[in-house]
Design a protein around this motif. Structure first.
Motif, PDB file in Angstrom:
ATOM      1  N   UNK A 146       5.633  -5.457  -3.487  1.00  0.00           N
ATOM      2  CA  UNK A 146       6.666  -4.131  -2.919  1.00  0.00           C
ATOM      3  C   UNK A 146       5.672  -2.994  -3.913  1.00  0.00           C
ATOM      4  N   UNK A 147       5.284  -2.933  -4.925  1.00  0.00           N
ATOM      5  CA  UNK A 147       4.827  -1.872  -5.671  1.00  0.00           C
ATOM      6  C   UNK A 147       3.574  -1.666  -5.764  1.00  0.00           C
ATOM      7  N   UNK A 148       2.341  -2.886  -5.819  1.00  0.00           N
ATOM      8  CA  UNK A 148       0.911  -2.854  -5.824  1.00  0.00           C
ATOM      9  C   UNK A 148       0.408  -2.087  -4.589  1.00  0.00           C
ATOM     10  N   UNK A 149       0.317  -2.853  -3.421  1.00  0.00           N
ATOM     11  CA  UNK A 149      -0.022  -2.708  -2.782  1.00  0.00           C
ATOM     12  C   UNK A 149      -0.112  -0.903  -2.322  1.00  0.00           C
ATOM     13  N   UNK A 150       0.638  -0.389  -2.104  1.00  0.00           N
ATOM     14  CA  UNK A 150       1.151   1.127  -1.477  1.00  0.00           C
ATOM     15  C   UNK A 150      -0.129   1.756  -2.229  1.00  0.00           C
ATOM     16  N   UNK A 151       0.191   1.275  -3.510  1.00  0.00           N
ATOM     17  CA  UNK A 151      -0.342   1.938  -4.550  1.00  0.00           C
ATOM     18  C   UNK A 151      -1.464   1.838  -4.843  1.00  0.00           C
ATOM     19  N   UNK A 152      -2.199   0.220  -4.332  1.00  0.00           N
ATOM     20  CA  UNK A 152      -3.742   0.448  -4.769  1.00  0.00           C
ATOM     21  C   UNK A 152      -4.683   0.313  -2.990  1.00  0.00           C
ATOM     22  N   UNK A 153      -3.511   0.746  -1.894  1.00  0.00           N
ATOM     23  CA  UNK A 153      -3.949   0.686  -0.890  1.00  0.00           C
ATOM     24  C   UNK A 153      -3.254   1.582   0.054  1.00  0.00           C
ATOM     25  N   UNK A 154      -3.493   3.201  -0.488  1.00  0.00           N
ATOM     26  CA  UNK A 154      -2.707   4.521  -0.138  1.00  0.00           C
ATOM     27  C   UNK A 154      -2.852   4.668   1.379  1.00  0.00           C
ATOM     28  N   UNK A 155      -2.360   4.994   2.217  1.00  0.00           N
ATOM     29  CA  UNK A 155      -2.412   5.085   3.474  1.00  0.00           C
ATOM     30  C   UNK A 155      -3.598   6.641   3.853  1.00  0.00           C
ATOM     31  N   UNK A 156      -4.841   6.188   4.241  1.00  0.00           N
ATOM     32  CA  UNK A 156      -5.972   6.995   4.573  1.00  0.00           C
ATOM     33  C   UNK A 156      -6.488   6.906   6.187  1.00  0.00           C
ATOM     34  N   UNK A 157      -5.610   7.626   7.105  1.00  0.00           N
ATOM     35  CA  UNK A 157      -6.036   7.236   7.784  1.00  0.00           C
ATOM     36  C   UNK A 157      -7.518   8.146   8.714  1.00  0.00           C
ATOM     37  N   UNK A 158      -7.534   9.017   7.748  1.00  0.00           N
ATOM     38  CA  UNK A 158      -8.690   9.670   7.757  1.00  0.00           C
ATOM     39  C   UNK A 158     -10.291   9.086   7.735  1.00  0.00           C
ATOM     40  N   UNK A 159     -10.138   7.841   6.299  1.00  0.00           N
ATOM     41  CA  UNK A 159     -11.367   7.734   5.553  1.00  0.00           C
ATOM     42  C   UNK A 159     -11.141   6.193   5.799  1.00  0.00           C
ATOM     43  N   UNK A 160     -11.407   5.331   6.719  1.00  0.00           N
ATOM     44  CA  UNK A 160     -11.329   4.123   7.203  1.00  0.00           C
ATOM     45  C   UNK A 160     -12.308   3.061   5.777  1.00  0.00           C
ATOM     46  N   UNK A 161     -13.214   4.123   6.029  1.00  0.00           N
ATOM     47  CA  UNK A 161     -14.690   3.285   4.952  1.00  0.00           C
ATOM     48  C   UNK A 161     -13.951   3.048   2.967  1.00  0.00           C
ATOM     49  N   UNK A 245      13.237  -8.039   3.702  1.00  0.00           N
ATOM     50  CA  UNK A 245      12.255  -7.715   2.956  1.00  0.00           C
ATOM     51  C   UNK A 245      10.912  -7.398   3.972  1.00  0.00           C
ATOM     52  N   UNK A 246      10.721  -8.630   5.133  1.00  0.00           N
ATOM     53  CA  UNK A 246       9.483  -8.171   5.497  1.00  0.00           C
ATOM     54  C   UNK A 246       9.686  -6.526   5.901  1.00  0.00           C
ATOM     55  N   UNK A 247      10.921  -6.449   6.768  1.00  0.00           N
ATOM     56  CA  UNK A 247      10.734  -5.037   7.838  1.00  0.00           C
ATOM     57  C   UNK A 247      11.185  -4.129   7.081  1.00  0.00           C
ATOM     58  N   UNK A 248      11.095  -4.067   5.934  1.00  0.00           N
ATOM     59  CA  UNK A 248      12.280  -3.035   4.869  1.00  0.00           C
ATOM     60  C   UNK A 248      11.064  -1.601   4.931  1.00  0.00           C
ATOM     61  N   UNK A 249       9.931  -1.984   4.889  1.00  0.00           N
ATOM     62  CA  UNK A 249       8.518  -0.865   5.209  1.00  0.00           C
ATOM     63  C   UNK A 249       9.213  -0.068   6.639  1.00  0.00           C
ATOM     64  N   UNK A 250       9.699  -0.664   7.539  1.00  0.00           N
ATOM     65  CA  UNK A 250      10.039  -0.027   9.040  1.00  0.00           C
ATOM     66  C   UNK A 250      11.487   0.549   8.962  1.00  0.00           C
ATOM     67  N   UNK A 251      12.456  -0.170   7.700  1.00  0.00           N
ATOM     68  CA  UNK A 251      13.591  -0.065   8.022  1.00  0.00           C
ATOM     69  C   UNK A 251      13.543   1.738   7.636  1.00  0.00           C
ATOM     70  N   UNK A 252      13.022   2.081   6.199  1.00  0.00           N
ATOM     71  CA  UNK A 252      12.433   3.247   6.351  1.00  0.00           C
ATOM     72  C   UNK A 252      11.445   3.938   6.516  1.00  0.00           C
ATOM     73  N   UNK A 266      11.629   0.718  -3.184  1.00  0.00           N
ATOM     74  CA  UNK A 266      12.819   0.628  -3.153  1.00  0.00           C
ATOM     75  C   UNK A 266      13.050  -1.377  -3.355  1.00  0.00           C
ATOM     76  N   UNK A 267      12.297  -1.510  -2.255  1.00  0.00           N
ATOM     77  CA  UNK A 267      11.864  -2.841  -2.590  1.00  0.00           C
ATOM     78  C   UNK A 267      11.482  -3.139  -3.814  1.00  0.00           C
ATOM     79  N   UNK A 268      11.036  -3.278  -4.314  1.00  0.00           N
ATOM     80  CA  UNK A 268      10.474  -3.582  -5.796  1.00  0.00           C
ATOM     81  C   UNK A 268      12.196  -3.390  -6.649  1.00  0.00           C
TER      82      UNK A 268
END
Length: 444
Positions: A146-161, A245-252, A266-268
């Motif tokens: 829950x904690x690491x992926x959002x930090x390691x892979x921020x949402x950058x829709x304008x920079x796919x590379x 747990x699976x749907x937490x992102x969508x709920x929030x 919140x998942x953490x």
């Protein structure tokens, strides 16, 4: 000196198992907590991303019987090596459903082991706590997922590379860690200690292997009405936790747009609170042996926690969601080792791996159904509708738990209440201090 070596060995076994269970759980949740990022990256729907988590549940059900047979027929060490090895292999694939499928198979050799490791290596006053620590590793993996992926892979829709680069870093890191743990498992894991740690283990170890029938063990479990009630109620509670747990992102993100990182936090919070709950419940069981009462109370409090979480989700205050999520996690996740240990008690002398495996299979089936239905309700109506659906099922689970007849067979053997027969076998930590061997003559 030998006693110290054994004490170090069992702690090492518990630690290494907890670590590779952690990595497996991390791999389960890493996609779902970034469902909007991965849906955009691949150009697929949320449901397709949800399947990257649900493949864990789908793989478990058909594979659990072969896996528990392997545990009984070939032992703890081989099963542990298979779990760690497949976990390392799954982390090496490109980011695809195939990779998740390999990790999902690894999970089959992981989830049923906590109660077996606890029973084989730890005495009656430590067994529930050891089981809770073994379950804890999996929970900690979910927490880090829950904690690491959002930090390691921020949402950058304008920079796919940049997004692809960040995803690569996350996967290579997981690969290195899981490969290292595979080698550590090979070094540390032994089948069992030199002396059984309890009377109940001594009883099992004196039975000749040719007397054991896996098929008969399964039949015995399905004839055991208290176990069937626990099987369904455990499935409902744990399946509900998987779904949340699976749907937490969508709920929030539905109520708090752009808050992916906080959804992860919140998942953490949910899982870390659950880890505390697990350890407290494990210590409490070792101290009181009140299996049914504790299980029922935790079930009722989980129901109340989910109701409060549901009706405060859309208030507009993230801090409220953090608090209610923490309370919900404390009870829902704290329930996991309770279910395992209660099952071992009411099904003794059947194999711990088989009873745990069936509990997990039930959880996966309920998890798949709940995730699909709650996901549909969340998308078509609102997160509130999906959560109310879960609340109704958890209420059914409370009734089933209340109906379970509490027959603590393993505890009775360890306490000398049930006279079960063992040839004289040295016991490392006998229940009665004046006796160092068991001298009971009849057979189970």
């Amino acid at each position: 000196r030998e006693q110290n070596h054994h004490s170090r060995r069992r702690l090492a076994v518990l630690a290494v198992f907890s670590c590779y269970s952690l990595v497996n759980a991390f791999q389960w949740i890493q996609y779902s907590i970034l469902s909007n990022v991965f849906a955009g990256f691949y150009g697929v729907s949320f449901t397709q991303i949800d399947w990257l988590s649900m493949v864990y549940m789908v793989a478990y059900v058909p594979l659990i019987l072969p896996a528990t047979w392997l545990l009984d027929a070939r032992g703890l060490r081989l099963t542990a090596l298979l779990g760690a090895g497949l976990n390392a292999l799954g982390a090496r694939y490109p980011l695809t459903l195939a990779a998740q499928a390999v990790c999902a198979v690894a999970q089959v050799f992981i989830l049923g082991l906590p109660s077996r490791i606890a029973s084989v290596w730890f005495g009656p006053t430590e067994v529930s706590t050891a089981c809770a620590v073994a379950v804890l590793g999996n929970q900690l993996g979910t927490a880090i997922g829950f904690l690491l992926p959002p930090v390691l892979v921020p949402n950058t829709p304008n920079d796919i590379d940049l997004m692809a680069h960040n995803i690569g870093i996350m996967f290579y890191g997981t690969s290195i860690v899981s490969t290292l743990l595979f080698f550590l498992t090979g070094v540390v894991f032994e089948e069992k200690p030199k002396y059984p740690p309890s009377h109940s283990q001594a009883v099992l170890q004196t039975k000749p292997p040719e007397d054991y029938s896996y098929k008969q063990s399964i039949i015995n479990l399905f004839k055991n009405i208290p176990f069937i009630l626990l099987l369904i109620s455990y499935g409902i509670m744990t399946g509900a936790f998987y779904s949340v747990s699976t749907l937490l992102n969508q709920m929030i993100v539905t109520h708090y747009e752009g808050e992916e990182v906080n959804a992860g936090r919140i998942g953490l919070t949910l899982v870390v609170a659950g880890m505390v709950g697990s350890i407290i419940c494990g210590l409490w069981l070792d101290y009181t042996k009140t299996y049914k009462q504790t299980t029922l109370i935790v079930y009722i409090l989980s129901f109340i926690g989910l109701l409060v979480f549901t009706f405060t989700l859309d208030l507009g205050y993230l801090i409220v969601v953090f608090v209610t999520g923490g309370v919900l996690g404390f009870f829902m996740t704290g329930y996991l080792p309770l279910g395992f240990e209660f099952a071992v008690e009411i099904t003794y002398p059947e194999s711990e791996g088989t009873s745990s495996g069936l509990l997990n299979a039930s959880a996966q089936i309920f998890g798949i159904v709940f995730t699909l239905v709650q996901g549909k309700l969340t998308t078509d109506y609102s997160p509130c509708a999906g959560n109310i659906f879960l609340c109704a099922w958890i209420f059914v689970g409370i009734i089933l738990t209340a109906l379970i007849k509490s027959d603590l067979r393993r505890h009775n053997v360890n306490s000398g209440i049930m006279n079960l027969d063992v040839k004289a076998v040295p016991v490392e930590s006998p229940v009665e201090p004046e006796s160092t061997t068991l001298k009971i003559q009849s057979a189970l």
